[in-house]
Design a protein around this motif. Structure first.
Motif, PDB file in Angstrom:
ATOM      1  N   LYS A  24      30.900  34.404  38.788  1.00 56.74           N
ATOM      2  CA  LYS A  24      30.697  33.154  39.155  1.00 56.74           C
ATOM      3  C   LYS A  24      31.220  32.871  40.499  1.00 56.74           C
ATOM      4  O   LYS A  24      30.554  32.034  41.468  1.00 56.74           O
ATOM      5  CB  LYS A  24      30.869  32.211  38.220  1.00 56.74           C
ATOM      6  N   LYS A  25      32.365  32.981  40.791  1.00 57.18           N
ATOM      7  CA  LYS A  25      33.033  32.821  42.222  1.00 57.18           C
ATOM      8  C   LYS A  25      32.289  33.755  43.122  1.00 57.18           C
ATOM      9  O   LYS A  25      32.057  33.280  44.383  1.00 57.18           O
ATOM     10  CB  LYS A  25      34.459  33.106  41.999  1.00 57.18           C
ATOM     11  N   GLU A  27      29.358  34.376  43.344  1.00 61.50           N
ATOM     12  CA  GLU A  27      27.981  33.867  43.568  1.00 61.50           C
ATOM     13  C   GLU A  27      28.318  32.735  44.422  1.00 61.50           C
ATOM     14  O   GLU A  27      27.365  32.561  45.267  1.00 61.50           O
ATOM     15  CB  GLU A  27      27.212  33.373  42.432  1.00 61.50           C
ATOM     16  N   LYS A  28      29.281  31.959  44.376  1.00 63.21           N
ATOM     17  CA  LYS A  28      29.675  30.774  45.246  1.00 63.21           C
ATOM     18  C   LYS A  28      29.994  31.597  46.672  1.00 63.21           C
ATOM     19  O   LYS A  28      29.515  30.706  47.530  1.00 63.21           O
ATOM     20  CB  LYS A  28      30.790  30.181  44.737  1.00 63.21           C
TER      21      LYS A  28
END
Length: 69
Positions: A24-25, A27-28
């Motif tokens: 998730k991080k 992707e950010k």
């Protein structure tokens, strides 16, 4: 009540311990940099993860797929 934060430090050297960032991080970070996965990359990633590849084995297969001969 204040939030407790634990710093990861090595028991041997006392230096900070770095850990890989999660999906998730990652992707950010990619979104901030304007990076997007191509359709081929997404398909390869899904194929490899459905085959239960993780960690080094996953990275090895990605490198094989994109290595120019």
């Amino acid at each position: 009540m204040a939030k407790e934060t634990k710093l990861g430090r090595s028991a041997e050297s006392g230096r900070f311990v770095t850990r890989p960032i999660g999906e998730k991080k990652g992707e950010k970070f990619a979104a901030v940099e304007g990076l997007k996965m191509s359709a081929g990359s997404k398909a390869l990633s899904q194929k490899l993860t459905s085959g239960d590849l993780k960690g080094d084995a996953y990275r090895r297969e990605i490198l094989k797929a994109f290595k120019k001969v």
